[in-house]
Write an enzyme that holds these catalytic residues in place. Structure first.
Site, PDB file in Angstrom:
ATOM      1  N   GLN A  65      -7.733  -2.924  -6.110  1.00 16.81           N
ATOM      2  CA  GLN A  65      -8.628  -3.358  -5.139  1.00 16.81           C
ATOM      3  C   GLN A  65      -8.299  -2.485  -4.026  1.00 16.81           C
ATOM      4  O   GLN A  65      -9.685  -3.080  -3.026  1.00 16.81           O
ATOM      5  CB  GLN A  65      -7.074  -4.222  -5.191  1.00 16.81           C
ATOM      6  CG  GLN A  65      -6.976  -4.693  -3.532  1.00 16.81           C
ATOM      7  CD  GLN A  65      -5.926  -5.970  -3.782  1.00 16.81           C
ATOM      8  OE1 GLN A  65      -6.443  -6.281  -4.464  1.00 16.81           O
ATOM      9  NE2 GLN A  65      -4.914  -5.448  -3.231  1.00 16.81           N
ATOM     10  N   ASP A  72      13.516   2.514  -8.550  1.00 18.96           N
ATOM     11  CA  ASP A  72      13.101   0.451  -8.214  1.00 18.96           C
ATOM     12  C   ASP A  72      14.429   0.141  -7.592  1.00 18.96           C
ATOM     13  O   ASP A  72      15.350  -0.001  -8.502  1.00 18.96           O
ATOM     14  CB  ASP A  72      12.673  -0.106  -8.992  1.00 18.96           C
ATOM     15  CG  ASP A  72      11.684  -0.943  -8.544  1.00 18.96           C
ATOM     16  OD1 ASP A  72      12.663  -2.125  -7.897  1.00 18.96           O
ATOM     17  OD2 ASP A  72      10.428  -1.124  -8.332  1.00 18.96           O
ATOM     18  N   HIS A  78      -2.191 -13.226  -0.744  1.00 22.46           N
ATOM     19  CA  HIS A  78      -0.976 -13.716  -0.608  1.00 22.46           C
ATOM     20  C   HIS A  78       0.285 -12.784   0.226  1.00 22.46           C
ATOM     21  O   HIS A  78       1.465 -12.416   0.284  1.00 22.46           O
ATOM     22  CB  HIS A  78      -0.199 -13.851  -2.025  1.00 22.46           C
ATOM     23  CG  HIS A  78       0.065 -12.290  -3.062  1.00 22.46           C
ATOM     24  ND1 HIS A  78      -1.043 -11.137  -2.815  1.00 22.46           N
ATOM     25  CD2 HIS A  78       1.138 -11.495  -3.579  1.00 22.46           C
ATOM     26  CE1 HIS A  78      -0.582 -10.300  -3.265  1.00 22.46           C
ATOM     27  NE2 HIS A  78       0.957 -10.629  -3.738  1.00 22.46           N
ATOM     28  N   GLU A  82      -2.691  -2.008   1.295  1.00 22.56           N
ATOM     29  CA  GLU A  82      -4.561  -1.871   1.123  1.00 22.56           C
ATOM     30  C   GLU A  82      -4.974  -1.952   1.726  1.00 22.56           C
ATOM     31  O   GLU A  82      -6.164  -1.363   2.330  1.00 22.56           O
ATOM     32  CB  GLU A  82      -4.613  -2.130  -0.642  1.00 22.56           C
ATOM     33  CG  GLU A  82      -3.707  -1.044  -1.402  1.00 22.56           C
ATOM     34  CD  GLU A  82      -3.896  -1.804  -2.860  1.00 22.56           C
ATOM     35  OE1 GLU A  82      -4.383  -2.503  -2.834  1.00 22.56           O
ATOM     36  OE2 GLU A  82      -2.995  -1.191  -3.670  1.00 22.56           O
ATOM     37  N   GLN A 117       6.578 -11.890   0.830  1.00 29.37           N
ATOM     38  CA  GLN A 117       5.443 -12.164   1.494  1.00 29.37           C
ATOM     39  C   GLN A 117       5.186 -12.749   2.995  1.00 29.37           C
ATOM     40  O   GLN A 117       4.836 -12.955   3.588  1.00 29.37           O
ATOM     41  CB  GLN A 117       5.065 -12.974  -0.223  1.00 29.37           C
ATOM     42  CG  GLN A 117       4.327 -11.690  -1.148  1.00 29.37           C
ATOM     43  CD  GLN A 117       3.836 -13.011  -1.464  1.00 29.37           C
ATOM     44  OE1 GLN A 117       3.753 -14.692  -1.508  1.00 29.37           O
ATOM     45  NE2 GLN A 117       4.719 -12.750  -2.879  1.00 29.37           N
ATOM     46  N   TRP A 177       3.408  -6.774  -0.208  1.00 28.31           N
ATOM     47  CA  TRP A 177       2.620  -5.041   0.846  1.00 28.31           C
ATOM     48  C   TRP A 177       2.274  -4.004  -0.035  1.00 28.31           C
ATOM     49  O   TRP A 177       0.875  -3.815   0.592  1.00 28.31           O
ATOM     50  CB  TRP A 177       4.586  -4.378   1.163  1.00 28.31           C
ATOM     51  CG  TRP A 177       4.461  -3.015   1.131  1.00 28.31           C
ATOM     52  CD1 TRP A 177       3.930  -2.058   1.388  1.00 28.31           C
ATOM     53  CD2 TRP A 177       3.710  -3.476   3.182  1.00 28.31           C
ATOM     54  NE1 TRP A 177       4.112  -1.850   2.399  1.00 28.31           N
ATOM     55  CE2 TRP A 177       3.345  -2.319   3.709  1.00 28.31           C
ATOM     56  CE3 TRP A 177       3.661  -4.151   3.670  1.00 28.31           C
ATOM     57  CZ2 TRP A 177       3.498  -1.931   4.766  1.00 28.31           C
ATOM     58  CZ3 TRP A 177       3.327  -4.121   4.880  1.00 28.31           C
ATOM     59  CH2 TRP A 177       3.431  -3.053   5.877  1.00 28.31           C
ATOM     60  N   HIS A 201       5.204  -2.619  -8.782  1.00 27.28           N
ATOM     61  CA  HIS A 201       6.340  -2.386  -8.565  1.00 27.28           C
ATOM     62  C   HIS A 201       5.674  -0.715  -8.665  1.00 27.28           C
ATOM     63  O   HIS A 201       5.965   0.146  -8.442  1.00 27.28           O
ATOM     64  CB  HIS A 201       7.687  -2.531  -9.117  1.00 27.28           C
ATOM     65  CG  HIS A 201       7.886  -3.511  -8.185  1.00 27.28           C
ATOM     66  ND1 HIS A 201       9.108  -3.547  -7.537  1.00 27.28           N
ATOM     67  CD2 HIS A 201       7.754  -4.862  -8.152  1.00 27.28           C
ATOM     68  CE1 HIS A 201       9.779  -4.988  -7.233  1.00 27.28           C
ATOM     69  NE2 HIS A 201       8.317  -5.478  -7.557  1.00 27.28           N
TER      70      HIS A 201
END
Length: 405
Positions: free
Chosen positions: A270, A124, A285, A293, A310, A288, A22
């Site tokens: 990543q 958030d 997994h 990405e 997911q 998002w 997050h």
């Protein structure tokens, strides 16, 4: 000399949930807005501040001498006990953590709004209480969950209609999610059971209600990726949204790596890995951040969802975007819960479907490359996400002027 309000830069507070998945996209989003002349601050705790410190420092260093760009501040507030969600090891710890986040962060959040008078807050969605807190101070709250439009539409109709309740009492029964632009069905075992998880269900309901009464929502996605769900969200549901992603382009990883495989413990660079020429596929997994990405890098996916949004994201990747193949994950279960084992032979077979020589694999790779190019165009000047950032800034500046009058 008195400087008029309209001559002051727009000021936005970013308030991420206490988890890297997050926190990192909100920090990247702050970088996007800071480069457009917005004064940005991120409110978080000491441990979480260290997660984003290097990225914020790099962004601030690169902004020096860039016309209009402003530095980002990190406002650090104390938080006794475990500060980061991935460190939680039991359901009791998780419950205590969420309770503490509400009790311990409300006062510093209020204090920041009083002392700094930002023009808006991006908070958030997990901090559903921040909607009323921001309203009490007359500050527009913009919700951010770090999910796709598709998954938010799926979770929204699930909360409103509770289709699980009417489904057969069989884990493999298909549950239709009503009112969406496409036919979307999940196995019952892949969804939250309201009766078995009443606290989770009540939390989702509070979160959805808080987001609906907020000023609007900002998404880490782009128009060309989910056009049908942008139309659904804005026209059918009547929600105000801005799509500003992929935000990971705003803060590229600075680390370097070799071509041979190795194990990384902790948070990996990543985007750097996915854009490496040696990477031909990604087992994910379906969080998002990871999904987007991979889309941004033009890399096809092998999907292995576990819980949260997911399974929705897997549907988007496999059935709508057609840039991945699933391993057959069927159980909604966090790291604290058991799930059915996926066999190695099946995993190898699925990897072959995205990296092999067949027509299916070739079509998946071509589609992935096409989406990667669209993602890069979206964040470039005059791209759809670039324009949405500007549109939100203009709206908030216009609101400031109308309030001052």
């Amino acid at each position: 000399m008195v400087i008029k309000d309209e001559e002051q830069p727009l000021h936005i507070l970013f308030f991420p949930f206490l988890a890297p998945g997050h926190l990192i996209p909100i920090a990247d989003m702050a970088v996007l807005f800071a480069t457009r002349g917005v004064k940005c601050a991120i409110l978080t705790t000491p441990v979480n501040a260290q997660v984003i410190r290097s990225a914020v420092d790099r962004a601030n260093d690169s902004s020096r001498g860039t016309e209009g760009a402003l530095a980002i501040d990190i406002a650090v507030v104390p938080f006794p006990g475990v500060e980061c969600a991935p460190a939680l090891n039991s359901a009791a710890d998780r419950k205590k953590f969420f309770h503490g986040a509400r009790l311990l962060l409300r006062e510093p959040f209020d204090r920041f709004l009083v002392e700094n008078r930002p023009d808006a807050v991006v908070t958030d969605s997990f901090f559903n209480w921040s909607a009323d807190a921001a309203a009490e101070h007359g500050v527009p709250r913009i919700a951010f969950l770090g999910s796709s439009l598709f998954s938010r539409a799926c979770s929204g109709t699930t909360v409103r209609n509770n289709p699980v309740e009417a489904a057969p009492d069989d884990p493999d029964a298909l549950v239709l999610l009503p009112g969406l632009p496409h036919l979307v069905e999940l196995r019952r075992s892949q969804m939250t059971e309201p009766k078995k998880r009443p606290e989770h269900w009540a939390f989702f309901q509070r979160m959805n209600a808080a987001d609906q009464r907020s000023y609007g929502e900002v998404f880490n996605t782009f128009h060309e990726l989910e056009p049908d769900y942008l139309e659904h969200y804005t026209t059918t549901l009547g929600r105000r949204v801005w799509l500003v992603g992929p935000v990971a382009f705003a803060s590229k990883d600075a680390a370097t790596r070799g071509d041979r495989g190795f194990i990384i413990r902790g948070w990996a660079p990543q985007m750097l890995i996915l854009t490496h020429l040696a990477v031909g596929g990604f087992v994910t997994h379906c969080g998002w951040n990871s999904t987007l990405e991979a889309v941004s890098a033009g890399v096809p996916m092998v999907t292995w969802p576990r819980y949260a949004d997911q399974f929705y994201n897997e549907k988007l990747v496999v059935e709508l975007l057609k840039v991945g193949v699933g391993v057959g994950s069927a159980d909604y279960a966090s790291k604290l819960e058991t799930r059915r084992v996926i066999g190695g032979e099946l995993i190898a077979e699925v990897i072959g479907k995205v990296m092999g020589d067949g027509e299916e694999a070739e079509a998946i790779r071509e589609k992935a490359q096409e989406l990667g190019e669209k993602a890069r165009r979206a964040v470039a000047k005059v791209g759809s996400s670039y324009d949405d950032v500007g549109r939100l800034v203009e709206e908030l500046m216009a609101r400031r002027s109308s309030v001052d009058v």
